[in-house]
Design a protein around this motif. Structure first.
Motif, mmCIF file in Angstrom:
data_model
loop_
_atom_site.group_PDB
_atom_site.id
_atom_site.type_symbol
_atom_site.label_atom_id
_atom_site.label_comp_id
_atom_site.label_asym_id
_atom_site.label_seq_id
_atom_site.Cartn_x
_atom_site.Cartn_y
_atom_site.Cartn_z
ATOM 1 N N THR A 12 66.444 -85.661 -4.462
ATOM 2 C CA THR A 12 68.123 -85.428 -4.892
ATOM 3 C C THR A 12 69.159 -85.208 -3.894
ATOM 4 N N PHE A 13 68.809 -85.036 -2.751
ATOM 5 C CA PHE A 13 69.618 -84.499 -1.510
ATOM 6 C C PHE A 13 69.717 -86.364 -1.182
ATOM 7 N N ALA A 14 68.686 -87.176 -0.726
ATOM 8 C CA ALA A 14 68.450 -88.424 0.043
ATOM 9 C C ALA A 14 69.568 -89.358 -0.968
ATOM 10 N N ARG A 15 69.762 -89.307 -2.349
ATOM 11 C CA ARG A 15 69.927 -89.565 -3.362
ATOM 12 C C ARG A 15 72.683 -89.259 -3.348
ATOM 13 N N HIS A 16 72.005 -88.038 -3.024
ATOM 14 C CA HIS A 16 73.751 -87.808 -3.058
ATOM 15 C C HIS A 16 74.648 -88.034 -2.345
ATOM 16 N N LEU A 17 73.675 -88.537 -0.570
ATOM 17 C CA LEU A 17 74.098 -88.598 0.311
ATOM 18 C C LEU A 17 74.300 -89.749 1.072
ATOM 19 N N GLY A 18 73.187 -90.987 0.064
ATOM 20 C CA GLY A 18 72.891 -91.831 -0.118
ATOM 21 C C GLY A 18 72.293 -91.929 1.731
ATOM 22 N N LEU A 19 71.546 -91.301 1.605
ATOM 23 C CA LEU A 19 70.029 -91.515 2.718
ATOM 24 C C LEU A 19 68.696 -91.695 2.069
ATOM 25 N N THR A 20 68.218 -92.109 3.635
ATOM 26 C CA THR A 20 66.973 -92.931 2.914
ATOM 27 C C THR A 20 65.984 -91.282 2.844
ATOM 28 N N LEU A 21 64.954 -91.880 2.795
ATOM 29 C CA LEU A 21 63.763 -90.109 2.227
ATOM 30 C C LEU A 21 63.585 -89.906 3.835
ATOM 31 N N SER A 22 63.517 -91.320 4.567
ATOM 32 C CA SER A 22 62.811 -90.579 6.284
ATOM 33 C C SER A 22 64.359 -89.973 7.106
ATOM 34 N N THR A 23 65.330 -90.524 6.463
ATOM 35 C CA THR A 23 66.495 -89.769 7.045
ATOM 36 C C THR A 23 66.046 -88.085 6.918
ATOM 37 N N VAL A 24 66.539 -87.801 5.418
ATOM 38 C CA VAL A 24 66.654 -86.693 4.996
ATOM 39 C C VAL A 24 64.726 -85.751 5.145
ATOM 40 N N SER A 25 64.063 -86.977 5.695
ATOM 41 C CA SER A 25 62.866 -85.990 6.366
ATOM 42 C C SER A 25 62.490 -84.904 7.473
ATOM 43 N N THR A 26 63.528 -86.194 8.506
ATOM 44 C CA THR A 26 63.864 -85.473 9.792
ATOM 45 C C THR A 26 64.941 -84.571 10.246
ATOM 46 N N TYR A 27 65.698 -84.702 9.699
ATOM 47 C CA TYR A 27 66.133 -83.625 9.112
ATOM 48 C C TYR A 27 66.143 -81.968 8.659
ATOM 49 N N ALA A 28 65.516 -82.632 7.826
ATOM 50 C CA ALA A 28 64.457 -81.055 6.832
ATOM 51 C C ALA A 28 63.481 -80.884 7.569
ATOM 52 N N ALA A 29 62.610 -81.988 8.552
ATOM 53 C CA ALA A 29 61.423 -81.115 8.670
ATOM 54 C C ALA A 29 60.623 -81.743 10.296
ATOM 55 N N ASN A 30 62.234 -82.553 10.541
ATOM 56 C CA ASN A 30 62.090 -82.707 12.053
ATOM 57 C C ASN A 30 60.663 -84.198 12.053
ATOM 58 N N ASP A 31 59.987 -84.953 11.084
ATOM 59 C CA ASP A 31 59.280 -85.535 11.034
ATOM 60 C C ASP A 31 59.462 -86.885 9.674
ATOM 61 N N GLY A 32 59.860 -88.126 10.308
ATOM 62 C CA GLY A 32 60.504 -88.813 9.296
ATOM 63 C C GLY A 32 60.094 -88.814 8.186
ATOM 64 N N LYS A 33 58.544 -88.591 8.509
ATOM 65 C CA LYS A 33 57.147 -89.370 8.188
ATOM 66 C C LYS A 33 56.964 -88.012 6.936
ATOM 67 N N LEU A 46 51.498 -72.736 3.763
ATOM 68 C CA LEU A 46 53.306 -72.702 3.172
ATOM 69 C C LEU A 46 54.295 -72.528 4.012
ATOM 70 N N ARG A 47 54.258 -72.120 5.118
ATOM 71 C CA ARG A 47 54.817 -72.317 5.765
ATOM 72 C C ARG A 47 55.965 -72.524 6.295
ATOM 73 N N LYS A 48 55.509 -74.042 6.630
ATOM 74 C CA LYS A 48 56.641 -75.776 6.186
ATOM 75 C C LYS A 48 57.707 -75.302 5.033
ATOM 76 N N ALA A 49 57.128 -75.141 3.804
ATOM 77 C CA ALA A 49 57.188 -75.392 2.567
ATOM 78 C C ALA A 49 58.055 -74.678 3.062
ATOM 79 N N ALA A 50 58.512 -73.345 3.044
ATOM 80 C CA ALA A 50 59.363 -72.354 3.202
ATOM 81 C C ALA A 50 60.813 -73.126 4.130
ATOM 82 N N VAL A 51 60.086 -73.515 5.579
ATOM 83 C CA VAL A 51 61.124 -73.768 6.328
ATOM 84 C C VAL A 51 61.546 -75.004 5.585
ATOM 85 N N VAL A 52 61.321 -75.335 5.501
ATOM 86 C CA VAL A 52 61.966 -77.096 4.735
ATOM 87 C C VAL A 52 62.723 -76.583 3.162
ATOM 88 N N THR A 53 62.336 -75.691 2.677
ATOM 89 C CA THR A 53 63.266 -75.762 1.543
ATOM 90 C C THR A 53 64.632 -74.428 1.963
#
Length: 82
Positions: A12-33, A46-53
């Motif tokens: 939802t975030f990626a679509r709204h901002l016109g970003l790829t999922l890998s770009t959003v992944s880099t921003y949110a999880a510091n890992d494009g994959k 659980l910790r990673k899920a909480a940090v990303v959320t």
């Protein structure tokens, strides 16, 4: 939070901002994959899920409604360094 909810928020975030999922992944999880791995069945801690959320909650666009059926974490106030 379920992996499906994290993926839904990310897409939802990626679509709204016109970003790829890998770009959003880099921003949110510091890992494009990371998000694509989650989408294809990889697990996460659980910790990673909480940090990303929390990252999504803190960076969510004001003009986009958070999905109603996904609990939104409270935004953490950052303490100033003394």
């Amino acid at each position: 939070m379920s992996t499906e909810a994290i993926i839904r928020i990310a897409e939802t975030f990626a679509r709204h901002l016109g970003l790829t999922l890998s770009t959003v992944s880099t921003y949110a999880a510091n890992d494009g994959k990371w998000l694509s791995g989650l989408k294809t069945g990889s697990s996460c801690t659980l910790r990673k899920a909480a940090v990303v959320t929390c990252w999504f909650s803190e960076n969510w666009p004001a003009d986009l409604e958070w999905p109603r059926d996904v609990p939104r974490p409270a935004i953490q106030k950052k303490e100033k360094a003394a």
